[in-house]
Design a protein around this motif. Structure first.
Motif, short mmCIF file in Angstrom:
data_model
loop_
_atom_site.label_atom_id
_atom_site.label_comp_id
_atom_site.label_asym_id
_atom_site.label_seq_id
_atom_site.Cartn_x
_atom_site.Cartn_y
_atom_site.Cartn_z
N MET A 1 -0.84 3.10 -12.94
CA MET A 1 -1.14 2.30 -11.77
C MET A 1 -0.56 3.02 -10.55
O MET A 1 0.62 2.91 -10.25
N SER A 2 -1.38 3.81 -9.86
CA SER A 2 -0.88 4.67 -8.79
C SER A 2 -0.33 3.86 -7.61
O SER A 2 0.82 4.02 -7.23
N ASP A 3 -1.15 3.01 -7.01
CA ASP A 3 -0.69 2.14 -5.94
C ASP A 3 -1.51 0.86 -6.00
O ASP A 3 -2.62 0.79 -5.49
N PRO A 4 -0.95 -0.18 -6.63
CA PRO A 4 -1.72 -1.41 -6.83
C PRO A 4 -1.81 -2.30 -5.60
O PRO A 4 -2.50 -3.31 -5.61
N TRP A 5 -1.12 -1.92 -4.52
CA TRP A 5 -1.07 -2.78 -3.34
C TRP A 5 -2.27 -2.53 -2.43
O TRP A 5 -2.54 -1.39 -2.05
N ASN A 6 -2.96 -3.59 -2.09
CA ASN A 6 -4.05 -3.56 -1.12
C ASN A 6 -3.48 -4.09 0.20
O ASN A 6 -3.28 -5.30 0.36
N ALA A 7 -3.19 -3.19 1.13
CA ALA A 7 -2.52 -3.57 2.36
C ALA A 7 -3.33 -4.57 3.18
O ALA A 7 -2.78 -5.51 3.77
N LYS A 8 -4.65 -4.40 3.19
CA LYS A 8 -5.50 -5.31 3.96
C LYS A 8 -5.45 -6.72 3.37
O LYS A 8 -5.29 -7.71 4.11
N CYS A 41 9.28 -2.33 3.66
CA CYS A 41 8.72 -2.76 4.95
C CYS A 41 7.31 -3.34 4.82
O CYS A 41 6.81 -4.00 5.73
N GLY A 42 6.63 -3.09 3.67
CA GLY A 42 5.31 -3.67 3.46
C GLY A 42 4.32 -3.25 4.52
O GLY A 42 4.26 -2.08 4.92
N ASP A 43 3.55 -4.22 5.02
CA ASP A 43 2.51 -3.90 6.00
C ASP A 43 3.06 -3.67 7.41
O ASP A 43 2.32 -3.35 8.32
N GLY A 44 4.38 -3.83 7.57
CA GLY A 44 5.02 -3.52 8.85
C GLY A 44 5.01 -4.63 9.87
O GLY A 44 5.55 -4.46 10.97
N LYS A 45 4.42 -5.79 9.54
CA LYS A 45 4.33 -6.87 10.52
C LYS A 45 5.72 -7.35 10.95
O LYS A 45 6.02 -7.44 12.15
N LEU A 46 6.58 -7.64 9.98
CA LEU A 46 7.93 -8.09 10.30
C LEU A 46 8.75 -6.97 10.92
O LEU A 46 9.51 -7.19 11.87
N THR A 47 8.57 -5.76 10.41
CA THR A 47 9.28 -4.60 10.97
C THR A 47 8.94 -4.41 12.44
O THR A 47 9.82 -4.12 13.27
N SER A 63 4.82 1.76 -1.59
CA SER A 63 3.36 1.77 -1.52
C SER A 63 2.87 2.64 -0.37
O SER A 63 3.17 2.38 0.80
N SER A 64 2.11 3.67 -0.69
CA SER A 64 1.55 4.54 0.36
C SER A 64 0.55 3.77 1.21
O SER A 64 0.44 4.01 2.43
N ASN A 65 -0.16 2.81 0.60
CA ASN A 65 -1.11 1.99 1.37
C ASN A 65 -0.38 1.15 2.42
O ASN A 65 -0.83 1.03 3.57
N MET A 66 0.74 0.57 2.03
CA MET A 66 1.52 -0.24 2.96
C MET A 66 2.13 0.63 4.06
O MET A 66 2.11 0.26 5.24
N VAL A 67 2.68 1.77 3.68
CA VAL A 67 3.30 2.66 4.67
C VAL A 67 2.28 3.15 5.68
O VAL A 67 2.55 3.23 6.88
N GLU A 68 1.08 3.46 5.20
CA GLU A 68 0.02 3.90 6.10
C GLU A 68 -0.30 2.82 7.13
O GLU A 68 -0.48 3.12 8.33
N LEU A 69 -0.33 1.57 6.70
CA LEU A 69 -0.60 0.48 7.64
C LEU A 69 0.57 0.31 8.60
O LEU A 69 0.37 0.08 9.81
N SER A 72 0.31 2.87 11.20
CA SER A 72 -0.77 2.58 12.15
C SER A 72 -0.32 1.60 13.22
O SER A 72 -0.95 1.51 14.28
N ARG A 73 0.76 0.87 12.97
CA ARG A 73 1.33 -0.03 13.97
C ARG A 73 2.27 0.71 14.92
O ARG A 73 2.88 0.11 15.80
#
Length: 265
Positions: A1-8, A41-47, A63-69, A72-73
């Motif tokens: 399971m490479s990155d199971p997190w869907n940031a969207k 930090c997850g999707d970065g909203k709280l950060t 999660s690379s998907n979360m870090v990418e999002l 983007s902030r």
């Protein structure tokens, strides 16, 4: 399971996670002079919200998907396996380390108590003298009904024993005295720690099912893809007796939050 997190999907279906942080943010008490490390930090909203109240903040997440999002902030963020935080080659010292809704994932990946203490020792090392570690995570009893229903579904649809199904859990929900012991062994003074029940309203309609799909990927991976929809139906039907309030027609998750403030000696 490479990155199971869907940031969207996380941003859409788990907006309550950063929203329900008033207590831990109050305990963090960010100041304009603070440099903060946000672990998970997850999707970065709280950060991003915290960045407006401190001098600097740096986020890490597995999660690379979360870090990418997060990036983007406009945030400074890096992919780090936080369960191996003691191996992270990072030397910057922070006035505060913060984490929300992450350490039950991290401490599940660290399989022994000594490994868990090693993670806390690294956090101690990353703090300036007298710096604080402020955290909120799932505590003992967190989403107990949901976890039990997942175990039942994996046993039924995944042809597993109860022990095998339980071993698929990606979470570690400890008592507060266990965490206090880990922190003290890592060199912290525990200033306050508590474990409290917080019934959490989920999104309307398919809120529970979306929660199960978003956070329960470890359990679902134990079930053949052709049977997952039926397994989710089974879990939802099972939890309708405990987690659905028929008058308001709303789903709730039985969250138990464990939070603390610890100071680096």
């Amino acid at each position: 399971m490479s990155d199971p997190w869907n940031a969207k999907k996380y941003t859409e279906d788990a907006a309550f996670v950063p929203q329900l942080t008033s207590v831990v943010q109050q305990w963090l008490d960010p100041q304009s002079s603070d440099s903060i490390l946000d672990i998970g930090c997850g999707d970065g909203k709280l950060t991003q919200d915290l960045s407006k109240r401190c001098e600097s903040i740096f986020g890490i997440d597995n999660s690379s998907n979360m870090v990418e999002l997060s990036q983007s902030r406009g945030l400074n963020a890096e992919v780090v396996d936080c369960s191996k935080l003691d191996q992270w080659n990072h030397s910057h010292k922070y006035s505060k380390v913060f984490s929300n809704a992450t350490f039950h994932w991290i401490l599940s990946q660290t399989k022994t108590d000594s490994q868990r203490v090693a993670v806390f020792k690294k956090i101690h090392h990353l703090l300036q003298p007298g710096g604080t570690f402020v955290c909120e995570m799932g505590g003992f009893g967190n989403v107990a009904e949901i976890q039990a229903a997942f175990i039942m579904a994996v046993e039924k649809f995944g042809n597993k024993t109860v022990e095998q199904a339980a071993a698929a859990s990606p979470w570690y929900f400890p008592h507060e005295h266990v965490i206090a012991k880990f922190l003290q062994e890592a060199g912290f003074s525990v200033e306050k720690i508590e474990r409290v029940y917080r019934s959490t309203e989920l999104a309307e309609g398919e809120g529970l099912r979306k929660w199960l799909e978003l956070f329960g990927f470890n359990f679902l991976s134990e079930i053949d893809e052709s049977k997952r929809s039926a397994a989710l139906d089974y879990i939802v039907d099972t939890l309708k007796t405990t987690n659905y309030e028929p008058h308001s027609k709303k789903w709730y998750a039985g969250y138990v939050r464990l939070r603390w403030v610890a100071r680096a000696n």
